[in-house]
Write a protein that holds these residues in place. Structure first.
Motif, PDB file in Angstrom:
ATOM      1  N   SER A  95      18.197 -20.527  11.245  1.00 30.81           N
ATOM      2  CA  SER A  95      18.768 -19.185  11.170  1.00 30.81           C
ATOM      3  C   SER A  95      18.170 -18.398  10.010  1.00 30.81           C
ATOM      4  O   SER A  95      17.784 -17.231  10.166  1.00 30.81           O
ATOM      5  N   ARG A  96      18.100 -19.021   8.839  1.00 32.40           N
ATOM      6  CA  ARG A  96      17.525 -18.329   7.684  1.00 32.40           C
ATOM      7  C   ARG A  96      16.035 -18.041   7.894  1.00 32.40           C
ATOM      8  O   ARG A  96      15.535 -16.976   7.520  1.00 32.40           O
ATOM      9  N   THR A  97      15.337 -18.988   8.526  1.00 31.16           N
ATOM     10  CA  THR A  97      13.909 -18.782   8.790  1.00 31.16           C
ATOM     11  C   THR A  97      13.692 -17.619   9.746  1.00 31.16           C
ATOM     12  O   THR A  97      12.821 -16.762   9.529  1.00 31.16           O
ATOM     13  N   LEU A  98      14.493 -17.571  10.815  1.00 28.57           N
ATOM     14  CA  LEU A  98      14.351 -16.491  11.791  1.00 28.57           C
ATOM     15  C   LEU A  98      14.639 -15.140  11.162  1.00 28.57           C
ATOM     16  O   LEU A  98      13.934 -14.156  11.420  1.00 28.57           O
ATOM     17  N   ARG A  99      15.664 -15.083  10.323  1.00 26.54           N
ATOM     18  CA  ARG A  99      15.998 -13.811   9.689  1.00 26.54           C
ATOM     19  C   ARG A  99      14.876 -13.349   8.771  1.00 26.54           C
ATOM     20  O   ARG A  99      14.479 -12.177   8.780  1.00 26.54           O
ATOM     21  N   ASN A 100      14.352 -14.271   7.965  1.00 25.05           N
ATOM     22  CA  ASN A 100      13.266 -13.905   7.052  1.00 25.05           C
ATOM     23  C   ASN A 100      12.026 -13.452   7.814  1.00 25.05           C
ATOM     24  O   ASN A 100      11.380 -12.462   7.447  1.00 25.05           O
ATOM     25  N   GLN A 101      11.705 -14.169   8.893  1.00 28.05           N
ATOM     26  CA  GLN A 101      10.519 -13.799   9.662  1.00 28.05           C
ATOM     27  C   GLN A 101      10.726 -12.480  10.403  1.00 28.05           C
ATOM     28  O   GLN A 101       9.797 -11.674  10.530  1.00 28.05           O
ATOM     29  N   ALA A 102      11.954 -12.244  10.880  1.00 31.54           N
ATOM     30  CA  ALA A 102      12.235 -10.973  11.553  1.00 31.54           C
ATOM     31  C   ALA A 102      12.100  -9.803  10.587  1.00 31.54           C
ATOM     32  O   ALA A 102      11.569  -8.738  10.935  1.00 31.54           O
ATOM     33  N   VAL A 103      12.574  -9.991   9.345  1.00 29.62           N
ATOM     34  CA  VAL A 103      12.428  -8.942   8.340  1.00 29.62           C
ATOM     35  C   VAL A 103      10.956  -8.708   8.016  1.00 29.62           C
ATOM     36  O   VAL A 103      10.504  -7.562   7.863  1.00 29.62           O
ATOM     37  N   SER A 104      10.180  -9.795   7.943  1.00 28.24           N
ATOM     38  CA  SER A 104       8.745  -9.658   7.669  1.00 28.24           C
ATOM     39  C   SER A 104       8.045  -8.901   8.786  1.00 28.24           C
ATOM     40  O   SER A 104       7.197  -8.024   8.529  1.00 28.24           O
ATOM     41  N   VAL A 105       8.384  -9.227  10.029  1.00 25.76           N
ATOM     42  CA  VAL A 105       7.786  -8.516  11.166  1.00 25.76           C
ATOM     43  C   VAL A 105       8.179  -7.048  11.150  1.00 25.76           C
ATOM     44  O   VAL A 105       7.357  -6.157  11.402  1.00 25.76           O
ATOM     45  N   ARG A 106       9.440  -6.761  10.819  1.00 30.76           N
ATOM     46  CA  ARG A 106       9.882  -5.374  10.743  1.00 30.76           C
ATOM     47  C   ARG A 106       9.130  -4.602   9.663  1.00 30.76           C
ATOM     48  O   ARG A 106       8.691  -3.463   9.880  1.00 30.76           O
ATOM     49  N   ASP A 107       8.948  -5.241   8.495  1.00 32.53           N
ATOM     50  CA  ASP A 107       8.223  -4.570   7.416  1.00 32.53           C
ATOM     51  C   ASP A 107       6.760  -4.329   7.796  1.00 32.53           C
ATOM     52  O   ASP A 107       6.184  -3.290   7.447  1.00 32.53           O
ATOM     53  N   TRP A 108       6.170  -5.304   8.505  1.00 29.11           N
ATOM     54  CA  TRP A 108       4.781  -5.139   8.949  1.00 29.11           C
ATOM     55  C   TRP A 108       4.664  -3.971   9.930  1.00 29.11           C
ATOM     56  O   TRP A 108       3.726  -3.168   9.854  1.00 29.11           O
ATOM     57  N   LEU A 109       5.623  -3.877  10.871  1.00 30.09           N
ATOM     58  CA  LEU A 109       5.617  -2.755  11.808  1.00 30.09           C
ATOM     59  C   LEU A 109       5.826  -1.431  11.091  1.00 30.09           C
ATOM     60  O   LEU A 109       5.216  -0.409  11.442  1.00 30.09           O
ATOM     61  N   LYS A 110       6.674  -1.442  10.053  1.00 29.49           N
ATOM     62  CA  LYS A 110       6.920  -0.222   9.292  1.00 29.49           C
ATOM     63  C   LYS A 110       5.654   0.233   8.579  1.00 29.49           C
ATOM     64  O   LYS A 110       5.368   1.440   8.498  1.00 29.49           O
ATOM     65  N   GLU A 111       4.862  -0.723   8.058  1.00 38.86           N
ATOM     66  CA  GLU A 111       3.605  -0.363   7.409  1.00 38.86           C
ATOM     67  C   GLU A 111       2.612   0.252   8.394  1.00 38.86           C
ATOM     68  O   GLU A 111       1.764   1.064   8.002  1.00 38.86           O
ATOM     69  N   LYS A 112       2.733  -0.152   9.662  1.00 39.61           N
ATOM     70  CA  LYS A 112       1.826   0.384  10.679  1.00 39.61           C
ATOM     71  C   LYS A 112       2.304   1.722  11.247  1.00 39.61           C
ATOM     72  O   LYS A 112       1.692   2.256  12.172  1.00 39.61           O
ATOM     73  N   GLY A 113       3.379   2.252  10.705  1.00 35.74           N
ATOM     74  CA  GLY A 113       3.865   3.555  11.141  1.00 35.74           C
ATOM     75  C   GLY A 113       4.870   3.521  12.264  1.00 35.74           C
ATOM     76  O   GLY A 113       5.195   4.569  12.833  1.00 35.74           O
TER      77      GLY A 113
END
Length: 362
Positions: A95-113
């Motif tokens: 659960s903690r791993t999925l949450r951290n990875q989901a936040v990382s993916v969201r931040d990566w998408l945010k950097e891409k606009g």
């Protein structure tokens, strides 16, 4: 003469009104009806196990059902006692791993606009709390009461959800046990509502429905167990954390074909990202191999005689039932479609159109 001619119209009108009323009732009570159907499925499962036991051991129906129920209860309690701690620990890690990875993916998408405001994982607002603490400002009594009310509100909502889930499980278990205890009584009771000249045909269709559900349910359980074991062993060999929980969720999601496979695969890839792209690609490779085994070997071999429906029709039916009835409709789409296929084949194609459908293999 006029009264005689008006009688068929009156009967047709009453029948139409009754049909519309039944549809309206089914629409408004869809969740309850699907819950009852889930209980019937569990009853079919217990009855099938009792039938299998009677082929091996000369027991009566009641004794075989009691033995099966005790064995299943013992397996569940034993699994919780010996594997519960491991499952809880791995579930927390995943659960903690999925949450951290989901936040990382969201931040990566945010950097891409990409607009990611719709993706919130509960990490917003922490900065504000820490900043308030850093400033040394004590919260006011009103703020404390507001926070306490928020906590109580969340606790109440969680308690309601937990009691609702436990209540649904209790209803399914109770209905299944009652239905499996004396299935012939319920079958004969329904046949009393059928005209005498049609009871033999209706009884044969009901027996075929039960046989179809038994074949589908036991075949699906075999497939779920195979996927669980294969994914668990594959991810363990790769050294991924939480392999047991990831394999278990993959097997459980297999109950909902196509859509469940996509969700399970996404969970495995996100969990594998914790070990880098190598872990993500390895987990994806394991799941793709297992899904190929399930799609091209297990399902065609095991489920062919129980659910001979084209994949596109199954996918469309899942989407339709999911949109109409939510999670219940999505989870029970396949058994509902199996029931609908038998009824259409026997009542519409054979009895209505006069065409003979090939007999099902037992």
């Amino acid at each position: 003469m006029q009264g005689t001619g008006a009688r068929p119209l009156l009967v047709a009108g009453i029948g139409t009104v009754a049909f519309v009323a039944a549809l309206a009732l089914a629409w408004h009570a869809a969740d309850t009806l699907l819950l009852i159907f889930a209980g019937i499925l569990f009853g079919v499962f217990l009855d099938g196990l009792a039938r299998a036991l009677r082929r091996v051991v000369p027991l009566g129906h009641g004794a075989s059902l009691a033995a099966i129920s005790l064995v299943l209860a013992g397996l569940v309690l034993g699994g919780v006692a010996f594997g519960g701690a491991t499952l809880v620990r791995e579930a927390d890690t995943v659960s903690r791993t999925l949450r951290n990875q989901a936040v990382s993916v969201r931040d990566w998408l945010k950097e891409k606009g990409v607009d990611t405001r719709a993706f919130r994982f509960g990490d917003e607002g922490k900065g504000g709390a820490s900043e308030s603490g850093a400033g040394g400002n004590l919260p006011s009594p009103g703020a404390l009461l507001s926070d306490a009310g928020s906590v109580l509100g969340q606790a109440t909502a969680i308690a309601v959800q937990v009691f609702g889930a436990v209540g649904n499980v209790f209803v399914i278990l109770a209905l299944g046990l009652f239905a499996a205890a004396d299935p012939r009584a319920y079958r004969d009771g329904l046949l009393h509502f059928v005209p005498p000249q049609r009871r033999a045909r209706a009884g044969a269709i009901m027996d075929e429905l039960g046989e179809t559900l038994r074949h589908w349910l036991f075949g699906q359980l075999v497939i779920m167990a195979a996927i669980f074991v294969c994914v668990w062993l594959g991810l363990t060999l790769l050294g991924l954390d939480g392999a047991l929980v990831l394999g278990l969720q993959a097997g459980l999601f297999c109950f909902v074909p196509t859509i469940g496979a996509l969700v399970a695969g996404l969970v495995i890839v996100l969990a594998g990202l914790a070990q880098g792209w190598t872990g993500a690609l390895g987990g994806l490779a394991v799941y793709l191999v297992v899904q190929a085994l399930e799609s091209y070997v297990l399902t065609p071999f095991i489920q062919k005689r129980a659910l001979d429906i084209p994949p596109a029709t199954i996918f469309a039916g899942q989407i339709l039932l999911g949109v109409l009835f939510g999670l219940w409709g999505l989870a029970l789409a396949l058994p509902l479609m199996a029931v609908a296929k038998v009824l259409l084949d026997r009542l519409y194609v054979e009895d209505g159109l006069g065409e003979r459908m090939p007999a099902r293999r037992s």
